[in-house]
Write a protein that holds these residues in place. Structure first.
Motif, PDB file in Angstrom:
ATOM      1  N   UNK A  81      -7.128   3.063  12.178  1.00 42.12           N
ATOM      2  CA  UNK A  81      -6.099   2.132  11.705  1.00 42.12           C
ATOM      3  C   UNK A  81      -6.362   1.701  10.269  1.00 42.12           C
ATOM      4  N   UNK A  82      -7.648   1.511   9.944  1.00 40.60           N
ATOM      5  CA  UNK A  82      -8.003   1.031   8.612  1.00 40.60           C
ATOM      6  C   UNK A  82      -8.029   2.149   7.578  1.00 40.60           C
ATOM      7  N   UNK A  83      -8.027   3.398   8.053  1.00 40.00           N
ATOM      8  CA  UNK A  83      -8.149   4.542   7.156  1.00 40.00           C
ATOM      9  C   UNK A  83      -6.771   4.975   6.675  1.00 40.00           C
ATOM     10  N   UNK A  84      -6.389   4.566   5.500  1.00 36.50           N
ATOM     11  CA  UNK A  84      -5.089   4.946   4.949  1.00 36.50           C
ATOM     12  C   UNK A  84      -5.101   6.394   4.484  1.00 36.50           C
ATOM     13  N   UNK A  85      -3.943   7.011   4.477  1.00 36.43           N
ATOM     14  CA  UNK A  85      -3.825   8.381   3.989  1.00 36.43           C
ATOM     15  C   UNK A  85      -3.995   8.435   2.476  1.00 36.43           C
ATOM     16  N   UNK A  86      -4.085   9.643   1.959  1.00 35.51           N
ATOM     17  CA  UNK A  86      -4.267   9.825   0.515  1.00 35.51           C
ATOM     18  C   UNK A  86      -3.119   9.184  -0.263  1.00 35.51           C
ATOM     19  N   UNK A  87      -3.469   8.243  -1.126  1.00 39.49           N
ATOM     20  CA  UNK A  87      -2.463   7.610  -1.972  1.00 39.49           C
ATOM     21  C   UNK A  87      -1.728   6.446  -1.326  1.00 39.49           C
ATOM     22  N   UNK A  88      -1.922   6.211  -0.003  1.00 44.55           N
ATOM     23  CA  UNK A  88      -1.174   5.138   0.658  1.00 44.55           C
ATOM     24  C   UNK A  88      -1.569   3.761   0.140  1.00 44.55           C
ATOM     25  N   UNK A  89      -2.880   3.533  -0.029  1.00 44.98           N
ATOM     26  CA  UNK A  89      -3.352   2.239  -0.522  1.00 44.98           C
ATOM     27  C   UNK A  89      -2.836   1.951  -1.923  1.00 44.98           C
ATOM     28  N   UNK A  90      -2.901   2.971  -2.782  1.00 48.56           N
ATOM     29  CA  UNK A  90      -2.416   2.819  -4.157  1.00 48.56           C
ATOM     30  C   UNK A  90      -0.904   2.600  -4.182  1.00 48.56           C
ATOM     31  N   UNK A  91      -0.181   3.337  -3.324  1.00 48.97           N
ATOM     32  CA  UNK A  91       1.272   3.184  -3.257  1.00 48.97           C
ATOM     33  C   UNK A  91       1.652   1.784  -2.802  1.00 48.97           C
ATOM     34  N   UNK A  92       0.911   1.254  -1.837  1.00 50.77           N
ATOM     35  CA  UNK A  92       1.184  -0.090  -1.338  1.00 50.77           C
ATOM     36  C   UNK A  92       0.975  -1.132  -2.429  1.00 50.77           C
ATOM     37  N   UNK A  93      -0.150  -1.028  -3.137  1.00 46.75           N
ATOM     38  CA  UNK A  93      -0.446  -1.978  -4.201  1.00 46.75           C
ATOM     39  C   UNK A  93       0.567  -1.867  -5.338  1.00 46.75           C
ATOM     40  N   UNK A  94       0.971  -0.644  -5.674  1.00 46.85           N
ATOM     41  CA  UNK A  94       1.971  -0.450  -6.734  1.00 46.85           C
ATOM     42  C   UNK A  94       3.318  -1.052  -6.334  1.00 46.85           C
ATOM     43  N   UNK A  95       3.666  -0.905  -5.069  1.00 50.50           N
ATOM     44  CA  UNK A  95       4.938  -1.455  -4.590  1.00 50.50           C
ATOM     45  C   UNK A  95       4.938  -2.981  -4.692  1.00 50.50           C
ATOM     46  N   UNK A  96       3.857  -3.608  -4.237  1.00 51.30           N
ATOM     47  CA  UNK A  96       3.777  -5.069  -4.299  1.00 51.30           C
ATOM     48  C   UNK A  96       3.775  -5.557  -5.750  1.00 51.30           C
ATOM     49  N   UNK A  97       3.065  -4.846  -6.616  1.00 46.55           N
ATOM     50  CA  UNK A  97       3.026  -5.231  -8.034  1.00 46.55           C
ATOM     51  C   UNK A  97       4.411  -5.104  -8.653  1.00 46.55           C
ATOM     52  N   UNK A  98       5.126  -4.034  -8.298  1.00 45.12           N
ATOM     53  CA  UNK A  98       6.474  -3.826  -8.822  1.00 45.12           C
ATOM     54  C   UNK A  98       7.430  -4.925  -8.356  1.00 45.12           C
ATOM     55  N   UNK A  99       7.307  -5.321  -7.085  1.00 47.10           N
ATOM     56  CA  UNK A  99       8.153  -6.391  -6.549  1.00 47.10           C
ATOM     57  C   UNK A  99       7.851  -7.726  -7.233  1.00 47.10           C
ATOM     58  N   UNK A 100       6.576  -7.962  -7.529  1.00 46.71           N
ATOM     59  CA  UNK A 100       6.201  -9.216  -8.178  1.00 46.71           C
ATOM     60  C   UNK A 100       6.666  -9.254  -9.626  1.00 46.71           C
ATOM     61  N   UNK A 101       6.705  -8.096 -10.292  1.00 46.57           N
ATOM     62  CA  UNK A 101       7.212  -8.029 -11.654  1.00 46.57           C
ATOM     63  C   UNK A 101       8.714  -8.314 -11.700  1.00 46.57           C
ATOM     64  N   UNK A 102       9.419  -7.869 -10.667  1.00 44.31           N
ATOM     65  CA  UNK A 102      10.865  -8.135 -10.609  1.00 44.31           C
ATOM     66  C   UNK A 102      11.154  -9.607 -10.358  1.00 44.31           C
ATOM     67  N   UNK A 103      10.311 -10.236  -9.518  1.00 43.16           N
ATOM     68  CA  UNK A 103      10.524 -11.644  -9.167  1.00 43.16           C
ATOM     69  C   UNK A 103       9.169 -12.300  -8.981  1.00 43.16           C
ATOM     70  N   UNK A 104       8.877 -13.265  -9.847  1.00 41.73           N
ATOM     71  CA  UNK A 104       7.556 -13.905  -9.809  1.00 41.73           C
ATOM     72  C   UNK A 104       7.337 -14.707  -8.531  1.00 41.73           C
ATOM     73  N   UNK A 105       8.407 -14.993  -7.778  1.00 45.71           N
ATOM     74  CA  UNK A 105       8.266 -15.736  -6.514  1.00 45.71           C
ATOM     75  C   UNK A 105       7.876 -14.837  -5.343  1.00 45.71           C
ATOM     76  N   UNK A 106       7.754 -13.543  -5.581  1.00 46.28           N
ATOM     77  CA  UNK A 106       7.282 -12.646  -4.534  1.00 46.28           C
ATOM     78  C   UNK A 106       5.770 -12.834  -4.381  1.00 46.28           C
ATOM     79  N   UNK A 107       5.315 -13.033  -3.153  1.00 49.57           N
ATOM     80  CA  UNK A 107       3.887 -13.277  -2.894  1.00 49.57           C
ATOM     81  C   UNK A 107       3.358 -12.258  -1.905  1.00 49.57           C
ATOM     82  N   UNK A 108       2.105 -11.878  -2.098  1.00 49.39           N
ATOM     83  CA  UNK A 108       1.452 -11.001  -1.127  1.00 49.39           C
ATOM     84  C   UNK A 108      -0.050 -11.240  -1.150  1.00 49.39           C
ATOM     85  N   UNK A 109      -0.685 -10.974  -0.039  1.00 49.60           N
ATOM     86  CA  UNK A 109      -2.134 -11.087   0.084  1.00 49.60           C
ATOM     87  C   UNK A 109      -2.639  -9.888   0.883  1.00 49.60           C
ATOM     88  N   UNK A 110      -3.781  -9.364   0.468  1.00 50.35           N
ATOM     89  CA  UNK A 110      -4.383  -8.219   1.143  1.00 50.35           C
ATOM     90  C   UNK A 110      -5.808  -8.574   1.542  1.00 50.35           C
TER      91      UNK A 110
END
Length: 406
Positions: free
Chosen positions: A196-225
């Motif tokens: 469950x904890x073992x993400x596929x190749x690029x999945x972790x980076x894709x997830x972080x990039x998605x959250x960063x992109x959402x936060x850039x669009x709207x500063x009220x977007x929050x996430x915690x990992x």
């Protein structure tokens, strides 16, 4: 077995060398707990008591604890895992599966002193059930995977080596099953969790990039990992601006449910849901979690509460999960916790399907649950229902009646 020596001993202590104090009584060369024994760490105390229990032949668990006004633990109790009364574990009420609990009273009570020491203040060492030292390694508390074994399991799993072959190699290396501190089932559970904890190749980076992109669009977007010791993603929480704005108006009651599963990693999806002025469900935040234990829920609830500006809901509705109950008491101490009626009624077929009057019982129970408008009316209808179908000895219904205030 006998309760040992019930006497309190005077204790002298050097700050530089804290040692366990007390009598030297032994049971089959296993040191027995004594009144007044002191320990510098809780883990040190637990290891001592665990070693004693393993030598004598019973499992242990933490039975209770109490915190002071400062939120720090002041008292706790360790005891036999066969505590509390026997309750049937079977889903079908009419074909119960006997519980291993015997309401055993064996325990040691510990006080946390102001200097950070742990003292055994009282104890009861007698059991009401047979003891089995030879089988003690099979008790849950004694099944432990060390870091080296975990590493080997993960590497073998990634290399395509089956779990049964990995476990056989551990048995050969240890010189027999009796020399292992774990079994194949423990290994299997760990491998499933690791996957469950073992993400596929690029999945972790894709997830972080998605959250960063959402936060850039709207500063009220929050996430915690939340990550584990190996920096692998363990739990995730996120909430967008709409979730935060909605909660400002509809924070009275929320529901929390983990019955959804994602396809790729089999991780429970945990949404926070409220209700707006149109009676429609509104999303107030989301989580992906790797486990459904109290520590995971505490992290998720704290993350959500921080995101919502520290404003706790007046009420929260969940299923009958004990881990959620513990987390809610810690994170939302002033919030009213209620149980989801749908989840409770969903269990009815598995509890009564074999009863000759199944349909009639179901109809009458629904009438009591859904058509009782006051507490007094519910009490009256419930008593009539129990008496009419002679269900006074039904453990499941009795357990529901005890928590009817929920």
């Amino acid at each position: 077995m006998s309760s040992g020596t019930d006497r309190s001993e005077s204790v002298s202590l050097n700050e530089s060398d804290v040692q366990c104090l007390g009598g030297s009584s032994t049971t089959n060369q296993v040191k027995t707990p004594q009144l007044g024994m002191l320990f510098s760490l809780e883990n040190e105390l637990r290891d001592f008591y665990k070693s004693y229990a393993q030598g004598v032949g019973f499992g242990i668990c933490k039975q209770s604890s109490k915190k002071g006004n400062d939120g720090q633990q002041r008292y706790f109790c360790l005891g036999c895992s066969k505590q509390r009364k026997s309750i049937s574990k079977g889903k079908n009420t009419f074909y119960p599966r006997t519980s291993s609990r015997t309401d055993c009273k064996e325990r040691i009570n510990i006080m946390v002193k102001n200097v950070g020491l742990f003292e055994i203040t009282s104890m009861q060492l007698e059991h009401n059930h047979p003891l089995s030292p030879r089988k003690s390694r099979h008790f849950r508390c004694n099944k432990v995977l060390d870091s080296e074994t975990k590493r080997k399991l993960e590497l073998n799993d990634q290399a395509g080596i089956t779990l049964s072959k990995s476990f056989k190699s551990f048995v050969v290396e240890a010189g027999g099953f009796e020399n292992l501190s774990f079994d194949e089932r423990k290994c299997r559970k760990y491998v499933i969790e690791a996957r469950r904890l073992r993400l596929g190749n690029g999945d972790g980076e894709a997830l972080n990039n998605y959250f960063s992109r959402m936060q850039n669009r709207n500063s009220n977007f929050s996430y915690m990992i939340d990550v584990d010791d190996d920096s692998r993603i363990r739990n995730i929480f996120w909430a967008d601006a709409r979730c935060k704005a909605t909660y400002e108006y509809f924070s009275d009651v929320i529901t929390f449910d983990t019955t959804y599963l994602t396809n790729a990693y089999d991780m429970p999806f945990a949404p926070f849901v409220g209700t707006n002025h149109h009676g429609e469900s509104v999303l107030l935040g989301c989580g992906l979690i790797s486990k459904e234990d109290s520590q995971t829920f505490i992290w998720l609830f704290k993350s959500w509460l921080t995101c919502m500006g520290g404003r706790a809901p007046q009420g929260i509705i969940t299923d009958q999960c004990k881990a959620m109950k513990i987390a809610i008491l810690e994170v939302f101490p002033n919030t009213h916790h209620r149980l989801c009626l749908w989840h409770i009624m969903k269990k009815f077929p598995s509890k009564f399907s074999s009863h000759a009057k199944y349909k009639l019982i179901k109809k009458n129970l629904k009438n009591v649950v859904y058509n009782s408008l006051t507490s007094d009316e519910c009490e009256t209808n419930w008593n009539k229902f129990i008496e009419e179908f002679n269900l006074g000895g039904n453990d499941w219904l009795n357990s529901l009646y005890e928590i009817r205030h929920k």
